[in-house]
Motif scaffolding. Sequence first.
Motif, PDB file in Angstrom:
ATOM      1  N   TRP A 184     -10.604   6.008  -5.084  1.00  0.00           N
ATOM      2  CA  TRP A 184     -10.401   4.803  -4.276  1.00  0.00           C
ATOM      3  C   TRP A 184     -11.440   3.737  -4.637  1.00  0.00           C
ATOM      4  O   TRP A 184     -11.089   2.577  -4.841  1.00  0.00           O
ATOM      5  CB  TRP A 184     -10.547   5.145  -2.794  1.00  0.00           C
ATOM      6  N   GLY A 226      -1.331   6.449   7.862  1.00  0.00           N
ATOM      7  CA  GLY A 226      -1.813   6.214   6.507  1.00  0.00           C
ATOM      8  C   GLY A 226      -1.783   7.420   5.579  1.00  0.00           C
ATOM      9  O   GLY A 226      -1.424   7.310   4.412  1.00  0.00           O
ATOM     10  N   ALA A 227      -2.171   8.587   6.070  1.00  0.00           N
ATOM     11  CA  ALA A 227      -2.183   9.765   5.196  1.00  0.00           C
ATOM     12  C   ALA A 227      -0.765  10.196   4.844  1.00  0.00           C
ATOM     13  O   ALA A 227      -0.516  10.679   3.738  1.00  0.00           O
ATOM     14  CB  ALA A 227      -2.939  10.913   5.856  1.00  0.00           C
ATOM     15  N   TYR A 233     -12.931   4.060   3.514  1.00  0.00           N
ATOM     16  CA  TYR A 233     -13.481   3.340   2.352  1.00  0.00           C
ATOM     17  C   TYR A 233     -14.873   2.797   2.682  1.00  0.00           C
ATOM     18  O   TYR A 233     -15.822   2.948   1.890  1.00  0.00           O
ATOM     19  CB  TYR A 233     -12.526   2.201   1.990  1.00  0.00           C
ATOM     20  N   ARG A 261       0.672   8.623   1.773  1.00  0.00           N
ATOM     21  CA  ARG A 261       0.023   9.006   0.511  1.00  0.00           C
ATOM     22  C   ARG A 261       0.554  10.317  -0.045  1.00  0.00           C
ATOM     23  O   ARG A 261       0.095  10.772  -1.097  1.00  0.00           O
ATOM     24  CB  ARG A 261      -1.499   9.136   0.729  1.00  0.00           C
ATOM     25  N   THR A 286      -6.878  -2.150   1.622  1.00  0.00           N
ATOM     26  CA  THR A 286      -6.838  -0.974   2.486  1.00  0.00           C
ATOM     27  C   THR A 286      -6.730  -1.442   3.934  1.00  0.00           C
ATOM     28  O   THR A 286      -7.111  -2.573   4.267  1.00  0.00           O
ATOM     29  CB  THR A 286      -8.104  -0.114   2.332  1.00  0.00           C
ATOM     30  N   GLU A 295      -7.670   4.030   6.307  1.00  0.00           N
ATOM     31  CA  GLU A 295      -8.132   3.977   4.920  1.00  0.00           C
ATOM     32  C   GLU A 295      -9.296   3.010   4.766  1.00  0.00           C
ATOM     33  O   GLU A 295     -10.253   3.290   4.026  1.00  0.00           O
ATOM     34  CB  GLU A 295      -6.977   3.585   3.995  1.00  0.00           C
ATOM     35  N   ARG A 296      -9.252   1.897   5.456  1.00  0.00           N
ATOM     36  CA  ARG A 296     -10.374   0.954   5.376  1.00  0.00           C
ATOM     37  C   ARG A 296     -11.630   1.551   5.999  1.00  0.00           C
ATOM     38  O   ARG A 296     -12.739   1.383   5.459  1.00  0.00           O
ATOM     39  CB  ARG A 296     -10.018  -0.379   6.041  1.00  0.00           C
ATOM     40  N   SER A 320      -9.577  10.661   5.335  1.00  0.00           N
ATOM     41  CA  SER A 320      -9.454   9.544   6.268  1.00  0.00           C
ATOM     42  C   SER A 320      -8.839   9.901   7.610  1.00  0.00           C
ATOM     43  O   SER A 320      -8.843   9.067   8.523  1.00  0.00           O
ATOM     44  CB  SER A 320      -8.587   8.448   5.634  1.00  0.00           C
ATOM     45  N   HIS A 321      -8.277  11.103   7.755  1.00  0.00           N
ATOM     46  CA  HIS A 321      -7.512  11.434   8.947  1.00  0.00           C
ATOM     47  C   HIS A 321      -7.899  12.794   9.516  1.00  0.00           C
ATOM     48  O   HIS A 321      -8.513  13.621   8.829  1.00  0.00           O
ATOM     49  CB  HIS A 321      -6.008  11.434   8.637  1.00  0.00           C
ATOM     50  N   TYR A 372      -0.507   3.850  -2.973  1.00  0.00           N
ATOM     51  CA  TYR A 372      -1.057   5.198  -2.791  1.00  0.00           C
ATOM     52  C   TYR A 372      -0.277   6.248  -3.568  1.00  0.00           C
ATOM     53  O   TYR A 372      -0.848   7.265  -3.987  1.00  0.00           O
ATOM     54  CB  TYR A 372      -1.137   5.550  -1.307  1.00  0.00           C
ATOM     55  N   ASP A 420       0.818  -1.213   0.000  1.00  0.00           N
ATOM     56  CA  ASP A 420       0.000   0.000   0.000  1.00  0.00           C
ATOM     57  C   ASP A 420       0.851   1.263   0.000  1.00  0.00           C
ATOM     58  O   ASP A 420       0.418   2.302  -0.507  1.00  0.00           O
ATOM     59  CB  ASP A 420      -0.988   0.004   1.176  1.00  0.00           C
TER      60      ASP A 420
END
Length: 355
Positions: free
Chosen positions: A117, A158-159, A134, A162, A126, A130-131, A188-189, A93, A89
């Motif tokens: 996405w 996660g961010a 999503y 990306r 993910t 992110e999951r 997501s964050h 990303y 991942d």
Amino acid sequence: MTPVGTDIADRVLGGWLGRIAGNMLGKPVEQGDHWTRDRIDRYLRQAAALPLTDYLPGPADDGAGGEFELRPEWRDCVRGRIHGSCRDDDVDYAILGLDLLETHGFSFSTEQVGDLWLARLPYLQTFTAERAAYRNLAKGLKPPVTATYENPYQEWIGALIRADVYGWTSPGLPWRAASLARRDAVLSHTGNGVYGAMWAAALISAAFTAPSVRDALDTALDVIPASSRLARAVRRVIALHETRMSWEDTLTTMSEETAGMGWIHTVPNAAVLTAGLLYGDGDFTRTITLTVRGGLDTDSNGATAGSVAGVLCGAEAIPPQWKDPLEDTVRSAVFGFDGVRISELASRTVALVDV
């Protein structure tokens, strides 16, 4: 440091190669609650692989388990067994970010990130924040609620992973890079999760023009709130480095000061990454190996450290043991990109740069 005259294309390719190589280096030991800094070094010492100057060695017992059991993917990402990059991942990303900018340009919206996405990224590829985002998108929720509804991972890393493409396409423009990364991250964050993405994008952007790693780090700090936990942690590592404290003691100090956040939280990982960059001092091999040996989210930190170091030195200066096994090939879960050439991704990235 970066040779005078190194062009943007070589620097961007260096960023892509560095991200992928650093990710591959850290992937076998990506389990921060088991693969501590001490355990990683004991594994390397047992394999006579310190100082580390290449990908991780495979286990002597071919992965029979026990204290030194590597992640299941290890067979495709240890030295001597790498033929192209593994799917991950941390690379997916970056590819999605490139596709986003090619499709919507620099005026993309957070909603368009989410739409991409759903169209391009399989749900089961993910994780964590992110999951959660999503799942919220699939329920019909809109940003920024996608980041806050039933999502306990809002400040995880996660961010940050990306953010690279926004730095690669904004060389020497750290505020623009940070703004783009923020627009992506808020899907997501929140809080330090978003600041981590802004900081990483600005750091990579600054690496194109900064005279040193330290200068790039100082520039990147300007784009996030000075009072944030992330900024305080980065400044703390810089201060410890300035006292000539050893890399080991710096990380021990930071581990104590960030205890309880967990091994995937943005703040302790940014501390490991900052230490790897400072003590690596512009040397590609030393930067990514120290960063991965620092533990926590090893493949994510290795990827970002490799991206920064690759931009600083350029692709030509990356030692062959890191780039040759990648065979200019990327495995990806992003629909339409599996098997793409690294050189093609870099060329497409450069085509977006307004120089």
